[in-house]
Design a protein around this motif. Structure first.
Motif, PDB file in Angstrom:
ATOM      1  N   UNK A   3       0.827  -1.210   0.000  1.00  0.00           N
ATOM      2  CA  UNK A   3       0.000   0.000   0.000  1.00  0.00           C
ATOM      3  C   UNK A   3       0.860   1.259   0.000  1.00  0.00           C
ATOM      4  N   UNK A   4       2.006   1.213   0.675  1.00  0.00           N
ATOM      5  CA  UNK A   4       2.909   2.371   0.672  1.00  0.00           C
ATOM      6  C   UNK A   4       3.485   2.623  -0.719  1.00  0.00           C
ATOM      7  N   UNK A   5       3.835   1.537  -1.420  1.00  0.00           N
ATOM      8  CA  UNK A   5       4.348   1.684  -2.787  1.00  0.00           C
ATOM      9  C   UNK A   5       3.266   2.260  -3.706  1.00  0.00           C
ATOM     10  N   UNK A   6       2.050   1.779  -3.554  1.00  0.00           N
ATOM     11  CA  UNK A   6       0.946   2.293  -4.374  1.00  0.00           C
ATOM     12  C   UNK A   6       0.696   3.769  -4.077  1.00  0.00           C
ATOM     13  N   UNK A   7       0.769   4.161  -2.814  1.00  0.00           N
ATOM     14  CA  UNK A   7       0.584   5.570  -2.459  1.00  0.00           C
ATOM     15  C   UNK A   7       1.678   6.437  -3.061  1.00  0.00           C
ATOM     16  N   UNK A   8       2.913   5.925  -3.050  1.00  0.00           N
ATOM     17  CA  UNK A   8       4.011   6.685  -3.661  1.00  0.00           C
ATOM     18  C   UNK A   8       3.781   6.867  -5.158  1.00  0.00           C
ATOM     19  N   UNK A   9       3.267   5.830  -5.825  1.00  0.00           N
ATOM     20  CA  UNK A   9       2.961   5.952  -7.250  1.00  0.00           C
ATOM     21  C   UNK A   9       1.834   6.952  -7.491  1.00  0.00           C
ATOM     22  N   UNK A  10       0.842   6.965  -6.602  1.00  0.00           N
ATOM     23  CA  UNK A  10      -0.263   7.928  -6.734  1.00  0.00           C
ATOM     24  C   UNK A  10       0.228   9.357  -6.578  1.00  0.00           C
ATOM     25  N   UNK A  11       1.101   9.574  -5.598  1.00  0.00           N
ATOM     26  CA  UNK A  11       1.663  10.917  -5.400  1.00  0.00           C
ATOM     27  C   UNK A  11       2.469  11.341  -6.618  1.00  0.00           C
ATOM     28  N   UNK A  12       3.241  10.421  -7.181  1.00  0.00           N
ATOM     29  CA  UNK A  12       4.043  10.753  -8.371  1.00  0.00           C
ATOM     30  C   UNK A  12       3.145  11.139  -9.545  1.00  0.00           C
ATOM     31  N   UNK A  13       2.090  10.374  -9.783  1.00  0.00           N
ATOM     32  CA  UNK A  13       1.194  10.688 -10.895  1.00  0.00           C
ATOM     33  C   UNK A  13       0.526  12.044 -10.703  1.00  0.00           C
TER      34      UNK A  13
END
Length: 351
Positions: A46-56
């Motif tokens: 979930x942390x990795x997915x959140x980091x990807x969301x922030x990047x997008x």
């Protein structure tokens, strides 16, 4: 006390030193001890997915800042796109800290309500650019179109007075939701059981506020989508309303399954904790998908803008070529039309 003690209430019993009450929320260490390696892996992913969301979201906002748009458009668009990383980070926080569930949901809703108002301002701004005359308001849209006895005027112009009324229907959303969640947080600080018992009384106000805001945004979208089809107003509205759908309706359905026995009770993890973990995990994944879709929608505006600039530059280049050809042809015609005068023959003296 190692044996199970039953107190007559089917929603409350004690095993060891832990309560399996529906309103009990465990500490962080109790959560990870109960979930084991599965909980650690789930929070990591979930942390990795959140980091990807922030990047997008950051990438989309940077692209918008470089567009040839007004300052109001950039502020509105970036505020709308910020709801996806905020909701993802709040869900991740609630996933790792079970006792922050209500606060995380409140922050998500407040961010969503502000983005909804910014969406309204963005739709009106884009529609006014393309409107050659005052459009009419499409009042027979959902959810009020489901009430046939509701007297809605058939024709109403989108003037400043009517836009002010529509703005109020959307602007009440952040104030109403912020006030309701402030009351819920105050009651939860006093007693979680007290907050859960009296939260039902606030649900009608929550539903009315949501439906009113959706109605105002839908009116603007339906009224302006034919005027500005290239702006993709329905798509911009849909990707934001999906956040409201996932955060509210999905949460209501998942938490409603607690009483059906679908989620287990493994003290100190109660069925409510399992429902919250499921809800937060789905929210993290859904925010990534919605953020990616919103990034594509707003990037399409940038590509269309560059295509218009390229077409304009091509037309300008063609016009310059035509002018040069005309000028060259004109000079050739002029040169051919000019007759060189022949000097007269010199006179001779016969004498």
């Amino acid at each position: 006390m190692d044996s199970l003690t039953y107190f007559g209430d089917e929603n409350f019993y004690i095993t060891g030193n832990f309560s399996c009450d529906d309103h009990y929320l465990p500490r962080v260490i109790q959560l990870f001890e109960g979930l084991g390696n599965f909980g650690v892996g789930m929070v990591t992913i979930a942390s990795i997915i959140c980091a990807a969301t922030v990047y997008l979201a950051v990438d989309a906002c940077s692209n918008i800042c470089y567009q040839k748009e007004t300052r109001a458009f950039k502020i509105n668009a970036c505020t709308i796109l910020s709801v996806y990383p905020i909701a993802a980070l709040c869900s991740l926080t609630a996933l790792a800290l079970p006792r922050a569930q209500l606060l995380s949901e409140g922050l998500t809703q407040v961010s969503l309500t502000i983005s909804m108002y910014r969406l309204y301002e963005l739709l009106v701004d884009l529609g006014r650019r393309q409107a050659t005359k005052t459009p009419s308001l499409a009042l027979k849209v959902g959810p009020c179109c489901c009430w046939p006895c509701l007297p809605l005027p058939s024709s109403l112009e989108m003037n400043e007075a009517n836009l002010s009324r529509l703005r109020i229907t959307v602007l009440q959303f952040p104030f109403a939701q912020g006030l309701i969640y402030s009351i819920l947080l105050y009651m939860s600080a006093e007693s979680p059981v007290f907050a859960a018992s009296y939260a039902v009384c606030l649900q009608p106000f929550v539903v009315i506020s949501i439906l009113t805001a959706i109605y105002g945004v839908t009116i603007v979208t339906k009224s302006l989508q034919e005027i500005a089809p290239e702006a993709k107003l329905p798509q911009k509205t849909m990707v934001l309303q999906m956040v409201l759908l996932f955060s509210k309706l999905q949460g209501f359905v998942i938490k409603g399954l607690v009483g059906t026995g679908l989620f287990p009770c493994n003290p100190p993890l109660t069925p409510t904790v399992y429902a919250n973990v499921t809800y937060d995990t789905l929210m993290v994944i859904e925010m990534l998908l919605l953020c990616y879709a919103a990034r594509l929608i707003y990037a399409a505006d940038d590509r269309a803008e560059h295509q218009d600039d390229d077409a304009t530059a091509t037309d300008r280049h063609q016009q310059q070529s035509v002018h040069r050809n005309k000028a060259t042809n004109g000079e050739a015609v002029t040169m051919s039309a000019v007759q060189i005068p022949i000097p007269p023959a010199p006179k001779t003296n016969d004498s």
